[in-house]
Design an enzyme around this catalytic site. Structure first.
Site, PDB file in Angstrom:
ATOM      1  N   THR A  29      20.421  -8.080  21.078  1.00 22.55           N
ATOM      2  CA  THR A  29      19.584  -7.286  21.980  1.00 22.55           C
ATOM      3  C   THR A  29      20.008  -7.563  23.417  1.00 22.55           C
ATOM      4  O   THR A  29      20.025  -8.709  23.858  1.00 22.55           O
ATOM      5  CB  THR A  29      18.098  -7.637  21.737  1.00 22.55           C
ATOM      6  OG1 THR A  29      17.733  -7.121  20.463  1.00 22.55           O
ATOM      7  CG2 THR A  29      17.201  -7.047  22.803  1.00 22.55           C
ATOM      8  N   HIS A 180      17.240  -3.930   9.566  1.00 18.97           N
ATOM      9  CA  HIS A 180      16.755  -5.192  10.137  1.00 18.97           C
ATOM     10  C   HIS A 180      15.527  -5.658   9.341  1.00 18.97           C
ATOM     11  O   HIS A 180      14.418  -5.181   9.566  1.00 18.97           O
ATOM     12  CB  HIS A 180      16.400  -4.999  11.608  1.00 18.97           C
ATOM     13  CG  HIS A 180      16.204  -6.282  12.373  1.00 18.97           C
ATOM     14  ND1 HIS A 180      15.951  -7.484  11.757  1.00 18.97           N
ATOM     15  CD2 HIS A 180      16.228  -6.548  13.708  1.00 18.97           C
ATOM     16  CE1 HIS A 180      15.824  -8.442  12.681  1.00 18.97           C
ATOM     17  NE2 HIS A 180      15.992  -7.890  13.873  1.00 18.97           N
ATOM     18  N   ASN A 183      13.500 -11.847  11.116  1.00 20.13           N
ATOM     19  CA  ASN A 183      12.951 -12.287  12.410  1.00 20.13           C
ATOM     20  C   ASN A 183      11.527 -11.838  12.729  1.00 20.13           C
ATOM     21  O   ASN A 183      11.171 -11.660  13.896  1.00 20.13           O
ATOM     22  CB  ASN A 183      13.902 -11.870  13.545  1.00 20.13           C
ATOM     23  CG  ASN A 183      15.252 -12.563  13.406  1.00 20.13           C
ATOM     24  OD1 ASN A 183      15.362 -13.538  12.671  1.00 20.13           O
ATOM     25  ND2 ASN A 183      16.263 -12.075  14.097  1.00 20.13           N
TER      26      ASN A 183
END
Ligand code: 8OZ
Length: 365
Positions: A29, A180, A183
């Protein structure tokens, strides 16, 4: 010095994706999309950043939201509007022209957000449990609000956002997609006991908690094919206030189900994301043996660890995150055993070229 010809630097296939070497650029990111234009990537600076790093065998794009409601940070790019797709084309073309492959990491942050990031929408999650963290708002950070618990029909809508994100990724010229699932973001929120308190078919037993992840995978596979579909998982990471007392019991069946589906790869964050590797609760060696597709290892790998992981067969490829920020020519440095530059932590997430495209590369790209 002669560059080593170790297996890490030899070509292979990750699912249907042919890669020139087994060094992977992990998703990073960087918060440098054009937010005013609608979270659009593909500026000249963004293209330069990715092109500079395109000696990686495979680049995984920065996390890219599948809808405005899935956005959690300033200036992260999306993959749901035509302008975003057009922007991504500049990046994918440059990376492919330089001989590398690039997959889009498609992302929904779920409860790790704030209405100021989502155009006023209340963040969503499996259950109405606020994370015990500060989330990003327009001018700093605010306590994370309590999210709205998705209804069954809203879950279908979100699955469709991932499906559309995958279709858009292919339209934008990506070589595949990484979902994704790590996390503490939306998919991980469904997987874990601390964030999933549902009593319907999406909650409770592990077989139910993995359902959302598998519905997303099935939607993406239906759109682009299993050979171009991967997923990132972080079974033992506490990132974003996510907790699970029995990671093996949840992620074990998920890995088996993913193997049955024949997807291209699982990208494992081994340990706490960006932190200690030696957390208990999940057997990564078991996952490597059980999963038929490619195993991409990640989290704190040094050159020696990466060479050994691939040589010994513990992994098919190794993803490097932070080292890729400051070392655009990481592959060549690893090959030559040249020193690695250090990251300037102040410029990781801020706008502008500094700390983004000005790290020196000794390999012309
Ligand atoms: C750092 C800052 C913001 C987001 C992740 C997408 O942890 C992220 C992220 C990392 O997966």
């Amino acid at each position: 010095m002669t560059p080593t010809q170790a297996l890490l630097f030899q070509p292979t296939r990750i699912g249907d994706i042919e890669v020139a070497n087994r060094v992977v650029m992990a998703p990073l990111t960087r918060c440098r999309a054009d937010e005013a234009a609608g979270d659009v990537p593909g500026s000249e600076m963004n293209v330069t950043y990715y092109r500079q790093r395109s000696t990686a065998g495979l680049i995984i794009s920065e996390a890219t939201q599948v809808s405005l409601g899935g956005k959690g940070y300033r200036a992260t790019p999306g993959i749901y509007s035509d302008a975003q797709v057009e922007g991504w084309k500049h990046i994918t073309q440059a990376v492919n022209a330089a001989g590398s492959k690039i997959v889009a990491q498609i992302w929904h942050v779920g409860r790790i957000s704030h209405p100021e990031m989502t155009g006023g929408l209340q963040p969503v999650a499996p259950s109405a449990v606020a994370p015990n963290i500060m989330t990003h708002s327009r001018n700093g950070k605010s306590p994370a609000p309590v999210p709205h618990a998705l209804t069954a029909s809203e879950i279908k809508d979100v699955v469709n956002q991932y499906r559309q994100g995958a279709a858009n990724a292919m339209r934008a010229g990506f070589d595949g997609v990484e979902i994704h699932g790590a996390n503490g973001y939306l998919i991980d929120q469904f997987l874990r006991e601390s964030t999933n308190l549902r009593t319907d078919t999406y909650g409770g037993l592990p077989a139910n908690r993995i359902r959302f992840a598998l519905e997303v995978v099935d939607a993406v596979v239906a759109e682009i094919g299993a050979g171009l579909t991967g997923i990132r998982l972080s079974p033992v990471s506490p990132a974003n206030d996510s907790a699970e007392s029995q990671p093996q019991a949840v992620f074990g069946p998920l890995v088996e189900a993913l193997s049955e589906r024949g997807i291209a790869f699982i990208h494992f964050v081994e340990g706490a994301t960006g932190g200690p590797r030696d957390l208990p609760g999940f057997d990564f060696a078991w996952a490597r043996k059980t999963f038929k597709g490619a195993y991409i290892a990640n989290n704190g790998y040094t050159r020696e660890m990466a060479l050994d992981a691939v040589e010994s067969g513990r992994a098919d490829a190794v993803a490097f995150g932070r080292p890729y920020i400051a070392n655009p020519d990481l592959v060549q440095r690893l090959q030559l055993n040249a020193p690695l530059a250090a990251v300037n932590p102040k410029t990781i997430y801020v706008p502008g070229p500094e700390g983004y495209i000005d790290y020196p590369s000794f390999h012309a790209t």
